[in-house]
Design a protein around this motif. Structure first.
Motif, PDB file in Angstrom:
ATOM      1  N   GLN C 101     -16.831   3.876  43.203  1.00  0.00           N
ATOM      2  CA  GLN C 101     -18.240   4.045  43.547  1.00  0.00           C
ATOM      3  C   GLN C 101     -18.343   4.869  44.838  1.00  0.00           C
ATOM      4  O   GLN C 101     -19.116   5.817  44.929  1.00  0.00           O
ATOM      5  CB  GLN C 101     -18.869   2.667  43.730  1.00  0.00           C
ATOM      6  CG  GLN C 101     -20.343   2.622  43.438  1.00  0.00           C
ATOM      7  CD  GLN C 101     -20.885   1.207  43.458  1.00  0.00           C
ATOM      8  OE1 GLN C 101     -20.342   0.332  44.104  1.00  0.00           O
ATOM      9  NE2 GLN C 101     -21.981   1.002  42.764  1.00  0.00           N
ATOM     10  N   MET C 102     -17.520   4.502  45.804  1.00  0.00           N
ATOM     11  CA  MET C 102     -17.487   5.217  47.084  1.00  0.00           C
ATOM     12  C   MET C 102     -17.043   6.670  46.890  1.00  0.00           C
ATOM     13  O   MET C 102     -17.643   7.600  47.447  1.00  0.00           O
ATOM     14  CB  MET C 102     -16.504   4.475  48.009  1.00  0.00           C
ATOM     15  CG  MET C 102     -16.380   5.054  49.381  1.00  0.00           C
ATOM     16  SD  MET C 102     -17.913   4.821  50.339  1.00  0.00           S
ATOM     17  CE  MET C 102     -17.578   3.193  51.065  1.00  0.00           C
TER      18      MET C 102
ATOM     19  N   TYR E 126     -23.241   5.337  39.607  1.00  0.00           N
ATOM     20  CA  TYR E 126     -22.511   4.861  40.774  1.00  0.00           C
ATOM     21  C   TYR E 126     -23.420   4.694  41.985  1.00  0.00           C
ATOM     22  O   TYR E 126     -22.972   4.325  43.063  1.00  0.00           O
ATOM     23  CB  TYR E 126     -21.366   5.818  41.110  1.00  0.00           C
ATOM     24  CG  TYR E 126     -21.850   7.209  41.427  1.00  0.00           C
ATOM     25  CD1 TYR E 126     -22.121   7.582  42.736  1.00  0.00           C
ATOM     26  CD2 TYR E 126     -22.079   8.135  40.412  1.00  0.00           C
ATOM     27  CE1 TYR E 126     -22.586   8.849  43.028  1.00  0.00           C
ATOM     28  CE2 TYR E 126     -22.545   9.391  40.691  1.00  0.00           C
ATOM     29  CZ  TYR E 126     -22.801   9.748  41.990  1.00  0.00           C
ATOM     30  OH  TYR E 126     -23.277  10.990  42.271  1.00  0.00           O
ATOM     31  N   VAL E 127     -24.711   4.979  41.811  1.00  0.00           N
ATOM     32  CA  VAL E 127     -25.661   4.863  42.925  1.00  0.00           C
ATOM     33  C   VAL E 127     -25.893   3.389  43.235  1.00  0.00           C
ATOM     34  O   VAL E 127     -26.275   2.628  42.359  1.00  0.00           O
ATOM     35  CB  VAL E 127     -27.005   5.526  42.554  1.00  0.00           C
ATOM     36  CG1 VAL E 127     -27.986   5.389  43.704  1.00  0.00           C
ATOM     37  CG2 VAL E 127     -26.807   6.962  42.153  1.00  0.00           C
ATOM     38  N   SER E 128     -25.648   2.977  44.453  1.00  0.00           N
ATOM     39  CA  SER E 128     -25.922   1.596  44.817  1.00  0.00           C
ATOM     40  C   SER E 128     -26.832   1.575  46.038  1.00  0.00           C
ATOM     41  O   SER E 128     -26.678   2.351  46.970  1.00  0.00           O
ATOM     42  CB  SER E 128     -24.612   0.854  45.088  1.00  0.00           C
ATOM     43  OG  SER E 128     -24.434   0.583  46.448  1.00  0.00           O
ATOM     44  N   ALA E 129     -27.798   0.654  45.998  1.00  0.00           N
ATOM     45  CA  ALA E 129     -28.751   0.543  47.098  1.00  0.00           C
ATOM     46  C   ALA E 129     -28.026   0.317  48.424  1.00  0.00           C
ATOM     47  O   ALA E 129     -28.414   0.844  49.462  1.00  0.00           O
ATOM     48  CB  ALA E 129     -29.748  -0.578  46.808  1.00  0.00           C
ATOM     49  N   ARG E 130     -26.934  -0.437  48.355  1.00  0.00           N
ATOM     50  CA  ARG E 130     -26.191  -0.711  49.582  1.00  0.00           C
ATOM     51  C   ARG E 130     -25.564   0.558  50.155  1.00  0.00           C
ATOM     52  O   ARG E 130     -25.665   0.834  51.360  1.00  0.00           O
ATOM     53  CB  ARG E 130     -25.084  -1.745  49.298  1.00  0.00           C
ATOM     54  CG  ARG E 130     -24.343  -2.199  50.539  1.00  0.00           C
ATOM     55  CD  ARG E 130     -23.487  -3.424  50.267  1.00  0.00           C
ATOM     56  NE  ARG E 130     -22.396  -3.113  49.367  1.00  0.00           N
ATOM     57  CZ  ARG E 130     -21.245  -2.528  49.753  1.00  0.00           C
ATOM     58  NH1 ARG E 130     -21.058  -2.201  51.015  1.00  0.00           N
ATOM     59  NH2 ARG E 130     -20.302  -2.287  48.881  1.00  0.00           N
ATOM     60  N   LEU E 131     -24.919   1.381  49.290  1.00  0.00           N
ATOM     61  CA  LEU E 131     -24.327   2.627  49.781  1.00  0.00           C
ATOM     62  C   LEU E 131     -25.403   3.552  50.333  1.00  0.00           C
ATOM     63  O   LEU E 131     -25.198   4.232  51.342  1.00  0.00           O
ATOM     64  CB  LEU E 131     -23.531   3.329  48.668  1.00  0.00           C
ATOM     65  CG  LEU E 131     -22.145   2.760  48.351  1.00  0.00           C
ATOM     66  CD1 LEU E 131     -21.454   3.580  47.268  1.00  0.00           C
ATOM     67  CD2 LEU E 131     -21.264   2.741  49.612  1.00  0.00           C
TER      68      LEU E 131
END
Lengths: 160, 160, 160, 160, 160, 160
Positions: C101-102, E126-131
């Motif tokens: 993900q990163m 792969y988009v995450s609110a946290r990232l």
């Protein structure tokens, strides 16, 4: 007094299997290593007698371990022995998923049989019977994964 | 004669924990349920005494089960009891990964302590203490997941 | 000539990190170990200077490794150095998912920066900075996971 | 100066493979794409010469890439070239587990060979040679997954 | 005529969420996007009104989508609306495990509510609110992941 | 009005499949259960007509469900029906990964077809057609997993 069955194909037996057997023997009063007989779907390298023979040779120093061949469902074998524990080694995620599916199916088939998991030593955690067969087929050494007599038998088999 | 420790936070105790305890009690000669004491990092709803008390009440009919509070590393508690088996329930992939990391670390810390895994009943396989706390916080019923006295205590705690 | 950055929190530095550094140093012409600075969200045990200092002490014998502190996005640090490889160790499934993900996010932010993964030695594959902190907090020994000076500093920190 | 081998079956070569090759060629001074020869267990659609030929045609514009056929263990091929890096693409969890088992086995067989992982572009992350073969077998188009010449050869092969 | 609720924190709303909404709106006759209200445990960047407002602005062209705020269990909100479908996006393994645990718990709480999963576009997988929050906190651009007004609001929030 | 296709091998049909069909029938206006025809790679126990026949018999009480046989790509069958939803049950991690790879490939082949996932009941979550075939082959009972007529047909088949 808990007695357990450790069923498997052992095709071939590896140091990982021996490690699980030693751990199981330290926990349970009696441990029967049960070799899947003729009904193995995948083409076995060794007959069930040969596989059982390797296991007997390498566990003969462990007092409470014996080796048998079975050709029924694993839970039916456990029941026929009058035991109620089925021991399995678990190493990886895909192991985990397969083992759980199997254990839940077994619980449905025989509610009184409990599946118990132990982890082999880290150094054996990635050893797979399939990779071992591939390495030998390519002429590589598997002495880190199986005892000498197993390696020699494997080589003899692949030379044919 | 194998004796085992089943350590955990039990925050709160669920039917899933009770299921693991019953399975463990059927395999081992003696099973000590060990409640993590004051050093729990996440803010506990109940004190360790309250958590141990729920466990005692709901396991009092199982002859070979006792409940203790500990405040050391789990393996050190197992050692202090003179046992060599650490019992854990395992339900999901993420359980699996965390439990394995923990078990391998524990093996490094105390080679003679074996971690043994059992699966709770499928019906409890998705019960998580965290989801239970969330449901109660939103006024939902958790009677399918925890005994009545635990649910009432949870509700009383969240009303405050 | 490929040069790489190995970014991390190193909170604390473990033998697993040192193993990844040695592997990276054998592959790349230059390897900069980059310590996340003040913006670490989780409460660090050691300041970024302390963390960098441990890394410097234990990598001083590796010719092509240096240690820096950064406080930007990792890809921006790689870019600022004029490098185009970001090195990461990967051990477990959950590592894998987070790292991917990163890495995909980083690729979106800086298309020219390639993330490259290596595996630490199996014996360090289960070492986690979080478990190390927990063990020290409970008075256990972490000498199998971190060098002596790190263990002593950790103990001193937890005693306070 | 790091030189790498990227071994595989390439049955058939996909845009995903080409993407990994381009990424590898940007990191390493020299990249040898190594096509598994006659010992492939699963029935190959194309001979190793055909598979190598597709790879050569589609990588001929990349200066530091060459294509070879091998029929030993991959690590033995890396060693025979005098290289010490084995490159692999990694996309999914099941990839991850298989690749790690393989990489750990390879490390046991040849400690000096390091396995290094890169991620293909997201758009190729779900392309699998098996799905491609299934789609062609059902008369579907795979032009999004493989170059035109590969698709035509696949169709010709399945028409027979 | 199936009507669905798509509950979430939307902290902040991303292109991934909008993608799931469009897919859901094409399947169901009516889709209510439901924003978790004050009971969010993790510190929200935007109030529930702000989060709902972004969603309304970016879904106003979709005829059968509306946005509401709720502060009960998600299944209770679905029930209160007289619906019986709960829509969720699912992207990764860890998503999968968490979503399944949640869906099974919800099935226990409200048997008549069915949880239905769709996949967002690969480019948002792969988009995450946290990232996103981390990138903004480090001064990076998130224009690939969220609409311009959301990015500006995020930046304004982190500047404070 | 959303109409869906639920494609599969159904080799053999299980209670898990019937559970997914009932859930799908409650969400969609029309549900076509689509049995993969002659192109099944793995040796089927029952012909496609036999497999369709079991499905028809056990879904005849559900008004909006019909059963068809197809021999194209699943997405081409969905398109040919003028539908745009492909329904799949999802139970385990390995299911998840395979289903996602398939769904992403299908999205590439037919952008307008949406894959939608539901979970079967927990009690059917571990039932696998492969394990069922193995149990019957060993003389075990599968009455917990398939209807009586399927079990009898399986037994007759394995007796031959």
């Amino acid at each position: 007094m808990a007695k357990a069955v450790y069923p498997g194909t052992f095709n071939p037996m590896t140091y990982g299997h021996l490690d699980v057997i030693r751990r199981g023997a330290a926990i349970f009063d009696e441990l029967v290593v049960a070799v899947t007989g003729r009904s193995v779907t995948k083409n076995p390298i060794f007959t069930e007698e040969e596989r059982a023979s390797f296991l007997r040779r390498h566990t003969q120093d462990i007092r409470n371990v014996s080796v048998e061949i079975f050709d029924t469902l694993a839970v039916d074998f456990v029941r026929a022995k009058g035991f109620h524990v089925l021991l399995r080694g678990i190493r990886t995620m895909s192991d985990f998923e397969y083992e759980f599916q199997m254990a839940l199916t077994n619980r449905q088939l025989a509610e009184e049989v409990e599946t118990v998991f132990v982890m082999p030593s880290l150094e054996y955690s990635y050893v797979s019977a399939r990779l071992i067969r591939e390495i030998v087929a390519h002429g590589g050494s598997v002495s880190a994964f199986v005892p000498e007599d197993v390696e020699e038998a494997l080589k003899a088999r692949f030379e044919r």
